[in-house]
Write an enzyme that holds these catalytic residues in place. Structure first.
Site, short mmCIF file in Angstrom:
data_model
loop_
_atom_site.label_atom_id
_atom_site.label_comp_id
_atom_site.label_asym_id
_atom_site.label_seq_id
_atom_site.Cartn_x
_atom_site.Cartn_y
_atom_site.Cartn_z
CG HIS A 138 25.81 26.70 -24.01
ND1 HIS A 138 25.08 27.82 -24.30
CD2 HIS A 138 24.90 25.71 -23.75
CE1 HIS A 138 23.78 27.54 -24.22
NE2 HIS A 138 23.65 26.27 -23.90
CG ASP A 168 28.36 33.92 -24.53
OD1 ASP A 168 28.42 33.33 -25.62
OD2 ASP A 168 27.66 33.52 -23.59
#
Length: 374
Positions: A138, A168
């Protein structure tokens, strides 16, 4: 004037954040974005909280203006059902682990056989090749392994959890859009599509360009708290005020620093470049701690000192500057309730006007997959 991507069609196989934010930007610029979602549950972001109607607020914000097809990609007839759309599509965006789309029959080679002009953008954590290609991770993991997390330092010396999903967004969605636009330009020139391998982990590295420069050129690799922009200098520092708020002080350049020092009354011997930085930080910290945030805000007002009182997110969105620029004027309609849209970094002159809504799961399946589509 029509938005610049008004004639571009996108098939979006992605979920959660990087891909959906990338395709949101394309949609903001006029592209027709069609989400491909799994039956029953759809994009995982739909299930998040808080909810607005059937879906999460996050889903509404990231998917406004898109369409939705509900289809099982593992079904034998899925490729044939989607084939007509694929032949008319300009861009495919996906963010599965490497090899997944190939196994499903929707990899680049399979799709380019029916559409040679297709631009295929694959967003992954570590890219399509290399030892980490299939490693689960992540945002925090990418930040950690790319060396950026180690450049942050809390009061106890431990790295600080970043408040935003940098990998991200800054290393996934933004590079995806940049390269998609470059691929569209090359297609205009050469008539061919492209395969884009967007790796968030390596795209984080340019964000620490200054540290790379110091390390490669001088062998002086920075660590948390010892460099100019990581807390090593009194000229780029966060100081606590008397009312337990914080001053973000960044008077790096000499003219800003001298003005700052004059306003706070720092002694002359501590203003020069030869002064011990730790001592200067301590003394400046004591001075800032002697007055409230409002006093410092008023004192610095009208002066070029590059100083700001740290705002909460609630305070930031209410800032009169953003109101004057209409930053949150655009709306997303969710469950009959208009809420401010994400201020995606698309220039106003390129955007389609008016509010938009995110699609219900599978809302456009019948229309888009019918033999005679309108």
């Amino acid at each position: 004037m029509l938005p610049p991507l008004h004639d571009i069609r996108v098939l979006d196989f992605s979920t959660l954040l990087p891909g959906p934010f990338a395709t949101l930007m394309l949609a903001e610029a006029g592209a027709r974005v069609i989400k491909i979602e799994r039956p029953g549950s759809g994009d995982e972001m739909r299930s998040y909280v808080p909810k607005l109607g059937a879906d999460s607020t996050n889903f509404h914000l990231l998917n406004a203006g898109k369409e939705s097809i509900e289809i099982d990609l593992k079904a034998r007839d899925s490729f044939e059902r989607l084939r007509p759309l694929i032949t008319e599509t300009d861009i495919v965006v996906e963010q599965f682990r490497p090899g997944v789309m190939d196994r499903l029959g929707f990899g680049y080679e399979a799709l380019r056989t029916v559409n040679p002009r297709l631009i295929y953008c694959a967003i992954t954590g570590w890219g399509q090749s290399g030892p980490k290609a299939s490693v689960a991770a992540h945002d925090l993991n990418y930040m950690a392994e790319a060396g950026l997390l180690g450049l942050s330092k809390g009061s106890d010396g431990a790295p600080v959890v970043p408040p935003v999903l940098v990998a991200d967004l800054a290393a996934g969605a933004l590079p995806a859009v940049i390269n998609i636009l470059l691929a569209l330009r090359r297609r205009d020139q050469a008539g061919e599509g492209s395969y884009l391998d967007i790796a968030m982990g390596e795209n984080l590295l340019p964000l620490a360009y200054w540290g790379l420069g110091e390390g490669f050129a001088a062998g002086d690799w920075p660590e948390g708290g010892d460099a100019l922009v990581t807390g090593g200098s009194p000229r780029y520092q966060i100081y606590r005020t008397a009312d337990d708020r914080f001053l973000a002080a960044a008077p790096i350049e000499e003219r800003f620093w001298m003005t700052f020092c004059g306003l706070i009354g720092l002694s002359a011997e501590l203003r020069g470049a030869d002064a011990d930085p730790e001592m200067v930080k301590r003394v400046v910290g004591e001075i800032i701690a002697s007055r409230t945030a409002d006093v410092w805000r008023a004192l610095f007002s009208g002066h070029d000192v590059c100083c700001s009182i740290v705002a909460s997110l609630e305070e930031a969105v209410a800032d009169e500057h953003f109101a004057a620029r209409g930053t949150f004027a655009r709306k997303v309609v969710a469950a009959d309730r208009p809420i401010p849209a994400i201020p995606a970094p698309i220039a106003a002159c390129f955007r389609e006007p008016g509010g938009r809504s995110a699609p219900l799961l599978g809302a456009h399946t019948e229309t888009l997959l019918a033999k005679e589509r309108v």
